[in-house]
Design a protein around this motif. Structure first.
Motif: not given
Length: 310
Positions: A161-164, A195-196, A200-202, A204-214
């Protein structure tokens, strides 16, 4: 029907936070009058989410979630109650009400373990993650490791599932910090790489990828990779500003201040920390970290505004 549709529109369409709040408040007022139950609790939780993650209005968010959980307790909706309680526990932690947050996370876990629900494992992993946070606050490193690993294992069960993918990456990022603290650097690097890969599997989701930048910035900083940390924290801050996510701005500013401390720019770091630690939208965990860094710097500066440090 209009109120229900509007509450969904506020969540799933790209409105500015204040517009989303307005739409949800109007919808909730109608649903309260009609005593709609299920749709009302949905609206209350969505509004609480926006207030928590965009405005940092934690007390109002808590009150909304408390209203929703009381409705669900009264109607016996235990599957939905577990999700509500874990959201409420998160707000408690941001308010600094650690014992209450701990109690709610424990109750949510017991409900999730006992009730058949569509996203049962997803709720369970969040419960374990929150319990890991409590253990970290109480300086119980062993319990922190146990809970974080349980959170990761439950998220991993539903990794397709994408978010997981993202949840798994986030849990691993926190496990990396524990490994670094214990000076298990080889293990930490392997966990970081994993973790990286999950993150990288997400794509398509800008919100999640950018949050993970932190989180990537924090991991890079833990390994002394200052240029990489600078790149990631800049990405995270840029996104948080574009999306009007004030608590994320404040959290990433603490990471930036930590980086500046390592780079020797003590005055700039102190200005940022002085602003963040006293800001009303700074949640307790971020405030605690800012105050700790502030004391480490041992430098007093004149108070500055948030706008001036961005």
């Amino acid at each position: 029907i209009w109120a229900w549709a509007s509450s969904n529109k506020a969540v799933y369409f790209n409105h500015a936070p204040y517009e989303r709040i307005r739409i949800l408040e109007e919808s909730i007022a109608i649903m309260r009058e009609m005593q709609t139950g299920f749709s009302l609790t949905w609206g209350l939780r969505n509004l609480a989410y926006i207030l928590t993650h965009c405005k940092g209005d934690y007390q109002k968010a808590y009150d909304l979630l408390d209203e929703a959980s009381m409705i669900e307790r009264k109607r016996g909706w235990e599957n939905r109650l577990a999700e509500q309680l874990i959201a409420q526990s998160d707000v408690c932690f941001r308010l600094g009400r650690i014992d209450e947050g701990h109690r709610l996370a424990e109750e949510a876990l017991q409900l999730a373990l006992a009730v058949e629900m569509g996203f049962r494992d997803h709720v369970i992993d969040k419960c374990y993650f929150k319990l890991g946070f409590v253990s970290e606050i109480k300086n119980d490193l062993q319990a922190t490791k146990v809970y974080l690993n349980k959170a990761f294992q439950f998220a991993k069960k539903r990794i397709s599932i994408l978010n997981l993918y993202w949840d798994s990456a986030c849990y691993l990022a926190h496990i990396v910090h524990v490994a670094v603290f214990e000076n298990r650097l080889e293990d930490a690097q392997k966990l970081r790489d994993q973790a990286l890969r999950y993150a990288s599997q997400v794509k398509t989701d800008i919100l999640l990828n950018n949050h993970f930048s932190g989180l990537q910035a924090e991991m890079a900083l833990a390994f002394g990779e200052f240029e990489e940390a600078q790149e990631y924290v800049s990405q995270a801050l840029s996104f948080a500003q574009e999306q009007d996510r004030l608590p994320s701005i404040l959290e990433n500013l603490v990471t930036l201040a930590d980086l500046l401390k390592h780079q020797g720019d003590i005055t700039r770091a102190a200005e940022i920390l002085g602003c963040v630690k006293d800001h009303p939208a700074t949640g307790f965990p971020v405030k605690q970290k800012a105050e700790t860094l502030w004391l480490e710097l041992g430098q007093t500066v004149e108070p500055v505004s948030l706008e001036s440090v961005l």
